[in-house]
Design an enzyme around this catalytic site. Structure first.
Site, PDB file in Angstrom:
ATOM      1  N   SER B 148       6.572  19.563 -18.258  1.00  0.00           N
ATOM      2  CA  SER B 148       7.293  19.521 -19.533  1.00  0.00           C
ATOM      3  C   SER B 148       6.509  18.685 -20.556  1.00  0.00           C
ATOM      4  CB  SER B 148       8.714  19.010 -19.286  1.00  0.00           C
ATOM      5  OG  SER B 148       9.530  19.265 -20.409  1.00  0.00           O
ATOM      6  N   ASP B 224      14.679  28.765 -16.997  1.00  0.00           N
ATOM      7  CA  ASP B 224      14.566  27.430 -17.596  1.00  0.00           C
ATOM      8  C   ASP B 224      15.280  27.435 -18.947  1.00  0.00           C
ATOM      9  OD1 ASP B 224      13.576  25.197 -19.056  1.00  0.00           O
ATOM     10  OD2 ASP B 224      11.715  25.206 -17.902  1.00  0.00           O
ATOM     11  N   HIS B 257      14.216  24.184 -14.903  1.00  0.00           N
ATOM     12  CA  HIS B 257      13.326  23.128 -15.402  1.00  0.00           C
ATOM     13  C   HIS B 257      13.258  21.917 -14.462  1.00  0.00           C
ATOM     14  CE1 HIS B 257      10.947  21.822 -18.841  1.00  0.00           C
ATOM     15  NE2 HIS B 257      11.541  20.646 -18.858  1.00  0.00           N
TER      16      HIS B 257
END
Lengths: 279, 279
Positions: B148, B224, B257
């Site tokens: 991320s 996600d 995620h």
């Protein structure tokens, strides 16, 4: 019997999910986590390993930190991790981390104020498997494992219900709770001062007099700060020797009480359980 | 240069350790974690994978949740995980989870009140590797990876320092921060409103004009929640196509995620890095 899904994560081709439900045994809402391997999405009924966590843990710690999903997915075994006690504002608690919420010790409490909710033995032995086997694509083949307080719980539950489990394993279990500070504090609170009532929750005492056997694997770190005062695996080994119990105890130089230890040897535990769940 | 050890856990025959040290780049105490595989205890100098975590994380999340140690131990690769920002009572912060402490974005801030401490780019590119290579039994072979915000950091740092890294990988990176809410908020705060100053911290813009290449692997879950608004891997793929950048982008049905996604594919990332660290 209704359950409410509260989270879903894909993991190694299978699914990690958390649920809440109103527990009859515990008189409160309970949370558990389940890992369903990919085989469970393909119409197979997979066997289940019940995992009992240690002091202060919830249903989350093992699922997040042990790295078990890789090997569970390979072997086609579901993992079920209950919380470690009843929870809630109206559930009795204690200021210590080793009594009350997060510290149910997998017993059926008989003493006030604990007896109303703290019936974790019944929950794990009866209510939870009945729920899991009615709600998920699993077979009735079960094994059980745990860490520390949960290792104690797994050993006690397997020995008292030998017909219900194919195998049992533990990391760093509280092996002789009638004889260590954590155990004495919890058993006094939950069961009262009469130590005769403690024996059915002591893995070493149960193993010494056992006549029905569940294959058992225990791993213990020699760098574990709790080893000498709280865990006492030597008591379990002596008991196994006395009764001829099929126990393998492995001691590991340098490993501590943490999930880093569990992660390092969880694959061996899963392969051990798989070999018995296949029988 | 002094470092203070604050924790040690044996893990897969190697050692997980946490340290604090006074960082010159960041003007504050910083914490990092290192996993040293068993080979590092046997007189070998092992290569290092630097891992950059995402928003809200510390040095702990990846080490506890990704299950990386099993494969790092097999391959003989050390892992170094810094914290995600400077920390402390006198370090500027913001009420949002996506700015300030826990959200350093791996940039050198130029704007008040951030510029005094938020120099994470310099810390990761220069200070941390110099410290690691002087204090631990590691070689000067480095790769870098992240998740991320940390995937953004890893891609940017590898592309701007192609000679220093053998390979780069990312899970769910913020691929085009000049063009998403997380990126716009952080880059405005740390670098000011002139968007010309943002380009050197945007992986897609850097990849589009790249002439030196670091082999790159990116994995992204299609389940996600941040994919469309914040992550935009399609911008990275278009940039790679334009410059001929050696990028492999894998999309994965159903994955989200979380660290459950990272854990599911970390072995492939480690084998990718190992193949380049061996060259």
């Amino acid at each position: 019997m209704t359950i409410e899904n509260i989270s879903v994560n894909k993991s190694f081709g299978g699914w990690h999910k958390q649920y809440t439900h109103q527990s009859e045994s515990l008189n409160c809402a309970m949370r558990f986590a389940i890992y369903l391997p990919p085989q469970a999405s393909n119409g197979q009924k997979v066997p289940v390993l019940y995992w009992l966590s240690g002091l202060t843990c919830t249903d989350e710690n093992f699922m997040q930190k042990a790295g078990v999903q890789a090997i569970a997915a390979e072997l086609g075994i579901a993992i079920v991790a209950p919380d470690t006690s009843p929870r809630g504002e109206d559930v009795a608690d204690d200021d210590g981390y080793d009594l009350g919420q997060g510290a149910g010790f997998y017993v059926n409490a008989t003493q006030a104020p604990w007896s109303r909710h703290y019936q974790m033995y019944d929950y794990v032995v009866n209510e939870l498997p009945r729920l899991i086997e009615s709600m998920f694509p699993v077979s009735d083949k079960r094994s059980i494992a745990g860490h520390s307080m949960g290792g104690h719980g797994a050993l006690v539950i397997a020995m008292r219900n030998a017909a219900s489990y194919q195998s049992v394993s533990a990391f760093s279990p509280i092996s002789n709770p009638v004889n260590c500070p954590w155990g004495k504090k919890a058993l006094t609170a939950y069961l009262g001062r009469d130590t005769n009532n403690w024996a059915e929750y002591d893995a070493s005492l149960l193993m010494r007099k056992a006549t029905e056997f569940v294959p058992a694997l225990v791993d213990q770190g020699e760098g574990d700060n709790f080893l000498v005062e709280q865990l006492k695996p030597e008591m379990l080994q002596a008991a196994a020797k006395a009764s001829g119990y099929p126990l393998t105890l492995n001691m590991h130089d340098g490993y501590d009480h943490s999930y880093y230890f569990i992660a390092s040897f969880i694959e061996q535990h899963m392969r051990f359980h798989a070999s018995h769940l296949r029988d």
